[in-house]
Design a protein around this motif. Structure first.
Motif, PDB file in Angstrom:
ATOM      1  N   PRO A  38       0.790  -1.223   0.000  1.00 52.87           N
ATOM      2  CA  PRO A  38       0.000   0.000   0.000  1.00 52.87           C
ATOM      3  C   PRO A  38       0.826   1.280   0.000  1.00 52.87           C
ATOM      4  N   LEU A  39       2.104   1.200   0.341  1.00 50.85           N
ATOM      5  CA  LEU A  39       2.939   2.403   0.400  1.00 50.85           C
ATOM      6  C   LEU A  39       3.966   2.437  -0.728  1.00 50.85           C
ATOM      7  N   ASP A  40       3.721   1.665  -1.767  1.00 51.89           N
ATOM      8  CA  ASP A  40       4.650   1.564  -2.894  1.00 51.89           C
ATOM      9  C   ASP A  40       5.024   2.938  -3.437  1.00 51.89           C
ATOM     10  N   GLY A  41       6.321   3.159  -3.575  1.00 54.03           N
ATOM     11  CA  GLY A  41       6.817   4.397  -4.157  1.00 54.03           C
ATOM     12  C   GLY A  41       7.126   5.493  -3.152  1.00 54.03           C
ATOM     13  N   LEU A  42       6.642   5.353  -1.918  1.00 55.77           N
ATOM     14  CA  LEU A  42       6.968   6.362  -0.906  1.00 55.77           C
ATOM     15  C   LEU A  42       8.408   6.170  -0.438  1.00 55.77           C
ATOM     16  N   LEU A  43       8.971   7.232   0.100  1.00 63.47           N
ATOM     17  CA  LEU A  43      10.306   7.176   0.675  1.00 63.47           C
ATOM     18  C   LEU A  43      10.182   7.156   2.187  1.00 63.47           C
ATOM     19  N   THR A  62      -0.798   2.434   8.496  1.00 62.93           N
ATOM     20  CA  THR A  62      -1.392   2.931   7.266  1.00 62.93           C
ATOM     21  C   THR A  62      -2.887   2.693   7.258  1.00 62.93           C
ATOM     22  N   GLU A  63      -3.596   3.608   6.666  1.00 65.81           N
ATOM     23  CA  GLU A  63      -5.026   3.428   6.437  1.00 65.81           C
ATOM     24  C   GLU A  63      -5.283   2.860   5.046  1.00 65.81           C
ATOM     25  N   LEU A  64      -4.224   2.703   4.244  1.00 65.25           N
ATOM     26  CA  LEU A  64      -4.381   2.194   2.883  1.00 65.25           C
ATOM     27  C   LEU A  64      -4.266   0.683   2.826  1.00 65.25           C
ATOM     28  N   GLN A  66      -4.801  -3.472   3.690  1.00 64.98           N
ATOM     29  CA  GLN A  66      -5.957  -4.349   3.649  1.00 64.98           C
ATOM     30  C   GLN A  66      -6.720  -4.289   4.971  1.00 64.98           C
ATOM     31  N   PHE A  67      -6.007  -4.060   6.076  1.00 63.45           N
ATOM     32  CA  PHE A  67      -6.611  -3.970   7.398  1.00 63.45           C
ATOM     33  C   PHE A  67      -6.455  -2.545   7.903  1.00 63.45           C
ATOM     34  N   PRO A  68      -7.437  -1.653   7.638  1.00 62.49           N
ATOM     35  CA  PRO A  68      -7.311  -0.267   8.101  1.00 62.49           C
ATOM     36  C   PRO A  68      -6.985  -0.219   9.589  1.00 62.49           C
ATOM     37  N   GLY A  69      -6.052   0.644   9.936  1.00 63.68           N
ATOM     38  CA  GLY A  69      -5.603   0.728  11.312  1.00 63.68           C
ATOM     39  C   GLY A  69      -4.492  -0.256  11.616  1.00 63.68           C
ATOM     40  N   GLY A  70      -4.137  -1.067  10.641  1.00 64.51           N
ATOM     41  CA  GLY A  70      -3.061  -2.040  10.804  1.00 64.51           C
ATOM     42  C   GLY A  70      -1.731  -1.455  10.388  1.00 64.51           C
ATOM     43  N   ARG A  71      -0.821  -2.323  10.031  1.00 59.83           N
ATOM     44  CA  ARG A  71       0.513  -1.899   9.637  1.00 59.83           C
ATOM     45  C   ARG A  71       0.924  -2.624   8.362  1.00 59.83           C
ATOM     46  N   ALA A  72       1.657  -1.896   7.530  1.00 63.08           N
ATOM     47  CA  ALA A  72       2.268  -2.496   6.348  1.00 63.08           C
ATOM     48  C   ALA A  72       3.701  -2.861   6.735  1.00 63.08           C
ATOM     49  N   LEU A  73       4.072  -4.095   6.483  1.00 61.18           N
ATOM     50  CA  LEU A  73       5.384  -4.596   6.883  1.00 61.18           C
ATOM     51  C   LEU A  73       6.347  -4.545   5.704  1.00 61.18           C
ATOM     52  N   GLY A  88       3.775  -7.846   3.591  1.00 63.90           N
ATOM     53  CA  GLY A  88       2.386  -8.083   3.946  1.00 63.90           C
ATOM     54  C   GLY A  88       1.872  -7.050   4.934  1.00 63.90           C
ATOM     55  N   ASP A  89       0.634  -7.272   5.354  1.00 67.24           N
ATOM     56  CA  ASP A  89      -0.028  -6.388   6.311  1.00 67.24           C
ATOM     57  C   ASP A  89      -0.254  -7.149   7.604  1.00 67.24           C
ATOM     58  N   SER A  90      -0.325  -6.411   8.692  1.00 70.27           N
ATOM     59  CA  SER A  90      -0.688  -7.018   9.977  1.00 70.27           C
ATOM     60  C   SER A  90      -1.886  -6.268  10.531  1.00 70.27           C
ATOM     61  N   PRO A  91      -2.817  -6.996  11.120  1.00 71.41           N
ATOM     62  CA  PRO A  91      -3.998  -6.332  11.691  1.00 71.41           C
ATOM     63  C   PRO A  91      -3.639  -5.538  12.932  1.00 71.41           C
TER      64      PRO A  91
END
Length: 91
Positions: A38-43, A62-64, A66-73, A88-91
């Protein structure tokens, strides 16, 4: 995500407000590019991170995701000091 949204995110630093007049990287700072997910391309600003912290990667809220309020790893790959890759994402 449409093309306009994608262009908005490119070159933008994670954590900077998208409405900021200059959401891009700052001179004298160290960044890695976030690849995939979900954060592809950000620095991500890693200025001051120890080698151990960089090796551990990042769990970024990230709110973007798969699990809003979760974290992108994101994790580094051996030999690539300029990018963190989505795992992946974590809830």
């Amino acid at each position: 995500m449409n093309g306009d949204e994608e262009r908005l995110l490119r070159g933008r630093v994670y954590g900077h407000d998208h409405d900021s007049p200059d959401p891009g990287p700052r001179p004298g700072q160290d960044y890695v590019e976030l690849v995939g997910g979900p954060l592809d391309g950000l620095l991500l600003n890693v200025t001051g991170w120890t080698p151990e912290q960089i090796a551990a990667g990042a769990a970024l809220p990230t709110e973007l995701a798969q699990f809003p309020g979760g974290r992108a790893l994101y994790d580094p790959r051996p030999g690539d000091r300029t990018r963190f890759y989505w795992t992946g994402d974590s809830p």
